[in-house]
Write a protein that holds these residues in place. Structure first.
Motif, PDB file in Angstrom:
ATOM      1  N   ARG A 459      33.959   0.198   3.544  1.00 15.26           N
ATOM      2  CA  ARG A 459      33.416  -0.721   4.296  1.00 15.26           C
ATOM      3  C   ARG A 459      33.426  -0.511   5.789  1.00 15.26           C
ATOM      4  O   ARG A 459      32.313  -1.108   6.458  1.00 15.26           O
ATOM      5  CB  ARG A 459      34.052  -1.947   3.945  1.00 15.26           C
ATOM      6  N   ASP A 463      27.781  -0.504   6.396  1.00 20.73           N
ATOM      7  CA  ASP A 463      28.047  -1.943   6.481  1.00 20.73           C
ATOM      8  C   ASP A 463      27.097  -2.677   5.373  1.00 20.73           C
ATOM      9  O   ASP A 463      26.606  -2.133   4.388  1.00 20.73           O
ATOM     10  CB  ASP A 463      27.196  -2.238   7.857  1.00 20.73           C
ATOM     11  N   ASP A 464      27.177  -4.087   5.675  1.00 17.87           N
ATOM     12  CA  ASP A 464      26.441  -4.700   4.426  1.00 17.87           C
ATOM     13  C   ASP A 464      24.768  -4.326   4.081  1.00 17.87           C
ATOM     14  O   ASP A 464      24.319  -4.708   3.298  1.00 17.87           O
ATOM     15  CB  ASP A 464      26.585  -6.101   4.703  1.00 17.87           C
ATOM     16  N   HIS A 469      27.371   4.372   9.453  1.00 17.50           N
ATOM     17  CA  HIS A 469      27.876   4.529  10.964  1.00 17.50           C
ATOM     18  C   HIS A 469      28.413   5.757  11.220  1.00 17.50           C
ATOM     19  O   HIS A 469      29.587   5.885  10.639  1.00 17.50           O
ATOM     20  CB  HIS A 469      28.427   3.123  11.268  1.00 17.50           C
TER      21      HIS A 469
END
Length: 627
Positions: A459, A463-464, A469
């Motif tokens: 997580r 990301d959602d 990243h």
């Protein structure tokens, strides 16, 4: 260029290659059985026999679809046999760096719950025996080489690779149908490998890469870079690293190319002239060493030699930049006088090098381009299978990592407000797109499934909105991706200025006196550096100038040596902004290395380790600094 066979999984890649080349005596791999011997070619027919035998052994010994099988080995033919057999039966390859100490091997085996453990040399077998009792899931250790210590073979769980293969050949008729059925059940979304990050902090995390992740990246690489049946690669970067795994292994065989294994990292120079490769994957360290050897030779030569070299370099640069006319007439002369010797040392057949794993200093890239030895610099992470962007042949832009690969999308997210300010997919080629710096994000079929048994870390990374990243800072420059540095490497000085050490360190790597350099200065009024000198250059200088010394520490402390580095620091710092200039330094008496814990297995600096290990030196630098 398309791959030579169609495939959606790594299993299909192997099956379709063996079918295509059946009866054609097409070379797949090359190895050197003994140090004084010659390379021998291994055909796809032989590969198919060996892989099927190993697959039968895996089935016989209870490896089911999804089970993990670990490999602790240098690059060699047996590594490929085991890997392809794992893919054939639906298993998951867990690869370990040979430089890892026993406790880290133990952690990975426990975390992955690997059931069989393949090791190469007696050194690696010793590690396996030491940790075997702590790895409850490991049932057997298979050694590629017969150990010199006979007692190692007395352990009931240790068997030799040659005995495994003999058993596998006998077992294949028994398990042929089962293996065939398994190959039909393997889907693109199935897990193919766990590649454990060699991160600079914390315990390693197992990146879950599916068949789809790797296959999509292999196909994208082929759309971007031409690889065909006439190519031959020399393999020496660790196969447990995703760069060599995807680009130097799967992508090469997918193009019908051959893979020859270097005897070791230390014999690469010799093996280049024996193998005559057309493609070589490497990290910048190799190119830096070659560049420094050449420039050192020139500097030590006569005035005439220097003038000839500088003239040849200028001609080569102009030719690489597309200039013709008089330049085209001068280029063959420049090659004959200067560059042909360098090409011979790299085997004489290089079409291009591929550089990855860390930033390649632009000046070094320009040097190789001038010599007619193209370097295609690329960028990616283990978690992106790994390639996100790469330069393509005849479209290289030094100082960047090229264009985004087909099927991959890269975005730049501003650090101040987390807003995406630029975005490119591999199908877009807007050569006028230039953006401000920010964190590099990635989305696409190459992005990992997640971290093995670590949802929290997954997580943090993805990301959602499914953006991965990277933690790297970069920007787009004329449609090409340019990397600045790692976010966590950013130094904030006493005045609040943000300074990225990577580009500064790359600048100093072109000095013949500097082997390694790490910038320090967090919350300090100026930047400083820990410098590992090029000891060979230093000792030669000392001998030629009558400097007597009892130890390396003694030599480094001499005023004459300190003066040399003060001049180098001033010279290179002239190219830096005021807040980036190196104002002071300390010389370190030994090389940063993987074995000493200062570098990762992929030769990245462990900054936190170095800052802790050399804390006294750093404190001494800033002891009298005004805060």
């Amino acid at each position: 260029m398309p791959t030579v066979v169609a495939f959606e999984t790594l299993t299909e890649l192997f099956l379709n290659l063996t079918n295509k080349y059946k009866g054609k005596k097409k070379t797949a791999f090359g190895r050197k059985p003994s140090p004084n011997g010659e390379y021998e070619a291994i055909t796809w027919e032989k590969v198919a026999e060996d892989v099927n035998a190993m697959a039968a052994y895996l089935v016989e010994h209870g490896i089911e679809q999804g089970d993990r099988v670990a490999i602790l080995s240098e690059n060699r033919y047996e590594w490929a046999v085991v890997d392809l057999a794992i893919q054939l039966v639906g298993g998951v390859n867990v690869s370990l760096y040979t430089s890892l100490p026993p406790n880290q091997c133990e952690y990975i085996l426990q975390n992955s719950e690997a059931e069989l453990f393949f090791v190469s040399t007696g050194i690696q077998l010793k590690k396996a025996i030491e940790i075997f009792e702590s790895c409850e899931h490991v049932r057997q250790v298979i050694a590629f080489d017969e150990p010199r210590v006979e007692s190692q073979l007395e352990e009931p769980y240790v068997v030799l690779y040659e005995n495994v293969m003999s058993e596998g050949f006998k077992l294949y008729p028994k398990h042929e149908e089962e293996i065939h059925e398994r190959t039909k059940r393997i889907a693109p979304e199935d897990l193919a490998t766990l590649i454990y990050t060699s991160g600079t902090t914390g315990k390693p995390k197992g990146a879950m890469l599916t068949h789809r992740n790797i296959v999509s990246n292999v196909k994208a690489a082929h759309q971007h870079i031409h690889i065909d049946e006439n190519d031959r690669a020399l393999s020496f970067l660790p196969l447990c690293h995703s760069f060599e795994r995807t680009a130097g292994y799967y992508a090469i065989i997918a193009g019908g190319g051959e893979i020859y294994y270097a005897e070791s990292v230390d014999t690469v120079a010799k093996n280049l002239t024996e193998v005559h490769p057309t493609i070589v994957m490497s990290v910048p360290r190799l190119f830096e060493k070659i560049y420094n050897l050449v420039t050192k030779s020139v500097e030590e030569g006569s005035t005439v030699k220097k003038k000839i070299f500088n003239w040849a370099f200028d001609v080569g640069r102009q030719y690489a930049d597309g200039k013709r006319g008089l330049t085209a007439l001068q280029k063959p002369v420049a090659d004959k006088l200067v560059f042909d010797k360098l090409k011979e040392r790299t085997g004489g057949n290089i079409r291009f090098f591929v550089s990855g794993g860390a930033a390649l200093p632009a000046e070094i890239g320009h040097f190789f381009m001038a010599a007619g030895l193209n370097i295609l610099e690329g960028y990616g992470l283990t978690e992106t299978s790994p390639i996100m962007a790469a330069n393509s042949y005849d479209h290289e832009k030094m100082g960047t990592v090229g264009q985004v690969l087909p099927g991959v999308t890269v975005a730049i997210q501003r650090l101040e407000d987390n807003k995406i300010i630029a975005q490119l997919s591999g199908e877009d080629y807007p050569t006028d797109l230039t953006s401000e710096p920010g964190e590099i994000l990635c989305k696409g079929p190459n992005v990992m499934k997640g971290y093995w048994k670590n949802d929290e870390a997954t997580r943090e990374m993805i990301d959602d909105e499914e953006w991965l990243h990277t933690g790297d800072v970069g920007r787009f420059v004329d449609g090409n991706l340019q990397i600045t540095d790692r976010i966590k490497h950013m130094i904030v000085n006493a005045g609040g200025k943000n300074i990225y050490p990577g580009p500064i360190e790359d600048l100093f790597k072109t000095s013949k006196w500097v082997d390694q350099l790490v910038v320090v200065g967090e919350r300090q009024p100026f930047m400083a550096a820990l410098i590992v000198p090029d000891f060979e250059v230093l000792e030669k200088y000392a001998n030629e100038n009558g400097l007597r010394y009892e130890s390396m520490e003694d030599l480094l402390a001499k005023d004459e040596i300190q003066s040399i580095f003060k001049k180098e620091i001033r010279y290179y710092s002239d190219e830096l902004a005021s807040h980036e200039k190196i104002r002071d330094f300390r010389l370190v008496s030994h090389e940063f290395s993987v074995e000493s814990g200062e570098l990762t297995p992929t030769l990245k600096v462990k900054r936190r380790v170095i800052e802790e290990k050399y804390g006294d030196l750093i404190e001494d630098i800033f002891a009298d600094a005004a805060v």
